[in-house]
Design a protein around this motif. Structure first.
Motif, PDB file in Angstrom:
ATOM      1  N   UNK A 136       0.938  -1.615  -0.215  1.00  0.00           N
ATOM      2  CA  UNK A 136      -0.193  -0.103  -0.225  1.00  0.00           C
ATOM      3  C   UNK A 136       0.921   1.361  -0.324  1.00  0.00           C
ATOM      4  N   UNK A 137       1.746   0.829   0.566  1.00  0.00           N
ATOM      5  CA  UNK A 137       3.021   2.700   0.820  1.00  0.00           C
ATOM      6  C   UNK A 137       3.641   2.307   0.018  1.00  0.00           C
ATOM      7  N   UNK A 138       4.036   1.153  -0.803  1.00  0.00           N
ATOM      8  CA  UNK A 138       5.087   1.624  -2.176  1.00  0.00           C
ATOM      9  C   UNK A 138       4.570   1.535  -3.202  1.00  0.00           C
ATOM     10  N   UNK A 139       3.682   0.508  -3.855  1.00  0.00           N
ATOM     11  CA  UNK A 139       2.959   0.556  -5.010  1.00  0.00           C
ATOM     12  C   UNK A 139       2.917   2.451  -5.737  1.00  0.00           C
TER      13      UNK A 139
ATOM     14  N   UNK B  22       4.898   3.784  -9.083  1.00  0.00           N
ATOM     15  CA  UNK B  22       3.920   4.457  -9.970  1.00  0.00           C
ATOM     16  C   UNK B  22       4.156   5.630  -9.883  1.00  0.00           C
ATOM     17  N   UNK B  23       4.098   6.578  -9.380  1.00  0.00           N
ATOM     18  CA  UNK B  23       4.458   7.666  -9.387  1.00  0.00           C
ATOM     19  C   UNK B  23       5.871   8.243 -10.541  1.00  0.00           C
ATOM     20  N   UNK B  24       6.550   7.136  -9.719  1.00  0.00           N
ATOM     21  CA  UNK B  24       8.068   7.625  -9.999  1.00  0.00           C
ATOM     22  C   UNK B  24       7.947   6.934 -11.598  1.00  0.00           C
ATOM     23  N   UNK B  25       6.949   6.009 -12.087  1.00  0.00           N
ATOM     24  CA  UNK B  25       7.677   5.305 -13.452  1.00  0.00           C
ATOM     25  C   UNK B  25       6.782   5.667 -14.021  1.00  0.00           C
TER      26      UNK B  25
END
Lengths: 252, 339
Positions: B54-57, B61-64
């Motif tokens: 929940x924290x990482x994705x 995702x925004x970075x990607x």
């Protein structure tokens, strides 16, 4: 018919093309000759809309070049300049295919493919068609460019010093193709030439320029004679008739 | 046309069509191959070492998304720029486009102060920035490239001088800015792949989609522009018009990538040339996607390296500029030998 009316082109205060008026009839080979800096190439660039000019007007078949759509003109008049720098690698066939761009905007049809094949065959490049341009000799590359212009299938074909850097064999080959294009295909060919003897042997009309002005225009007999050539080049050039061709002997 | 000889012509047309088919298929395969690598890297980037999904994705995702946008913007603008300037050595970044963006941003802060800025929405500021960028970039570079046949090395020189000039102006103005204003500016200026300007993602995506849709129809004309200005005009391309429009598109693309992650000077050069080398084609319809995919691969793969191998001890821009700089020298040397 190409009409040039009172065209002037200046760089700073120096006029490289100075109030030139000129009419070139349909059909036949017309050569522009004259000393370096006479404005031959500039005039060719102006006629083919590559270069803007300061005064005057150019008409092709009665239509003003400045007011015509560029893509419509591309089906009527083609120009091949001397310097052709391409930053990517192309094969001969890819280069020739570009000649169909005015008609198909890059989506080649079956008909386009036929024109491409015909142009390649016309310039005898069939065996080389998938070779890259940078693998070719100067003569072959020049033939590839001429094939592209043939593929563009325009009534008027303008070439700026097409014989530069070509040996005798290839120069003759190109000039014969020009002649054939006039006779077989009914094209109007306009060339800038440096060698008066090529102009003499292959032209129907010769236009002589000097200091940005037209000094003579006429048939081979009218231009390739000692008096007219003296006006143009300021040098004494005896003319010999060899095999019915008027040859200027200017080497010594 | 009389010069068609029917029988032999048809046979040749068949083999030529076959040749064309084969070439198209291999181009598509190459693109699919790149897309697979890119997809795999993105999947790896999103899922590696996750403890709290929940924290990482969402963060990753925004970075990607940012990397996809920047990758595409840099690749597309570089390929387009190289085509309209008819060279393979210069890109908008090398010639100072992104320094210009930074300068415009600083001037705005200097003139209006940080408080106005803090109240102004970031999106609005971005739009103003892009607008000014389009204006200045097209004026300046039109002047620069107006004359045919300007020497390439002259342009490299001018570009580097411009880049430095804009950079120095930027830091000069930053010294004169009120320290409070500077803090506002600071977190916008020093974006990098580790701290992407994420609140601009939405408007950046919108800008990119818009200019891409607008410019897709230029792709075939750009193929012709590769033959040089004179040939392009001969073949009926409205050259000056096309170049102006492309300059606007390039200015928007560079603004987007600079706003999101800051300047990466040699990246565009690297991906554009690699795309040409890998694809062996002149067609923009293939070169642009290939360059974009290569740049996404480089960005995502590079960021993986930075985060997992170097554990943030270096930044992606440093790595890219190091590799890109060497490649730039290689290209310059190769070009010199050819002349």
């Amino acid at each position: 018919m190409i009409e040039v009316r009172n065209v002037t082109k200046k760089y700073g205060s120096k006029a490289v093309v100075d109030n030139v008026s000129l009419t070139i009839a349909r059909g036949g080979v017309t050569s522009f000759i004259g000393p370096n800096g006479a404005g031959k190439s500039t005039l060719l660039s102006i006629i083919s809309r590559l270069m803007p000019y300061d005064h005057g007007e150019v008409l092709i078949d009665g239509q003003s070049v400045a007011r015509s759509k560029s893509n419509d003109l591309a089906k009527k008049i083609s120009i091949l300049k001397q310097e052709n720098h391409i930053s990517v690698r192309l094969t001969i066939r890819e280069l020739v295919s570009f000649g169909r761009f005015p008609y198909s905007q890059g989506r080649l049809t079956k008909e386009d493919q036929q024109y491409i094949d015909a142009a390649i065959e016309y310039m005898e490049l069939g065996d080389l068609q998938h070779r890259y341009l940078d693998q070719l000799s100067g003569g072959q590359r020049q033939r590839a460019y001429v094939a592209m212009v043939i593929c563009q299938n325009t009534d008027y074909v303008l070439l700026d010093e097409p014989l530069n850097n070509l040996d005798m064999k290839h120069a003759v080959q190109i000039m014969r193709v020009m002649r054939r294009m006039v006779e077989d295909l009914g094209k109007t060919v306009i060339l800038v030439l440096h060698d008066i003897n090529f102009a003499s042997c292959y032209s129907d009309t010769i236009v002589a320029l000097k200091d940005g002005r037209v000094v003579h225009q006429g048939s081979v007999e009218q231009i390739i004679n000692t008096q007219a050539l003296h006006d143009i080049y300021d040098m004494h050039i005896p003319i010999e008739v060899i095999n019915d061709q008027r040859i200027g002997v200017y080497f010594t | 046309m009389q010069l068609l000889r029917k029988e032999s012509g048809t046979v040749a047309a068949v083999t030529a069509a076959e040749h064309e088919q084969r070439q198209l298929r291999s181009l598509w395969l190459k693109l699919v191959f790149l897309a697979l690598i890119g997809g795999a890297l993105i999947a790896l980037f999103l899922t590696i070492n996750v403890t709290d999904w929940g924290f990482a994705l969402p963060r990753r995702g925004r970075k990607v998304v940012a990397m996809l946008l920047v990758g595409f913007a840099v690749a597309y603008s570089s390929v387009m720029f190289q085509t309209i300037t008819n060279n393979r050595i210069l890109t908008p970044s090398i010639i100072g486009f992104d320094s210009m963006y930074m300068l415009i941003q600083t001037v705005i802060v200097y003139l209006f102060g940080g408080i106005t800025l803090a109240m102004m929405s970031r999106e609005l500021l971005f739009v103003i920035n892009v607008g000014l960028m389009v204006l200045f970039a097209s004026l300046l570079y039109r002047w620069l490239f107006r004359r045919e046949g300007r020497n390439l090395y002259f342009l490299v020189l001018i570009g580097i001088i411009f880049g430095t000039l804009f950079g120095s102006f930027t830091s000069f103005m930053q010294r004169m800015i009120d320290p409070n204003d500077f803090t506002v500016l600071q977190d916008r200026m020093f974006a990098s792949f580790n701290s992407v300007n994420e609140d601009l993602l939405l408007i950046a995506s919108a800008a990119i989609v818009l200019v891409t849709l607008y410019s897709l129809r230029f792709l075939r004309s750009l193929d012709v522009v590769l033959l040089g200005r004179d040939q392009a005009i001969n073949l009926g391309v409205a050259h000056a018009n096309l170049v102006n429009r492309c300059m606007v598109v390039i200015a928007v693309l560079i603004s987007v990538s600079t706003a999101l992650v800051g300047p990466i000077t040699f990246f565009g050069l690297l991906v554009a040339n690699l795309a040409y080398q890998y694809m062996h084609t002149y067609r923009h319809a293939f070169v642009v996607p290939a360059a974009s995919l290569i740049s996404v691969i480089a960005l995502v793969g590079g960021q993986l390296l930075v985060e997992r191998v170097f554990t943030f001890s270096t930044s992606l821009s440093v790595i890219i500029n190091f590799i890109g700089g060497i490649y730039f020298l290689y290209l310059l040397l190769r070009e010199t030998r050819r002349d």
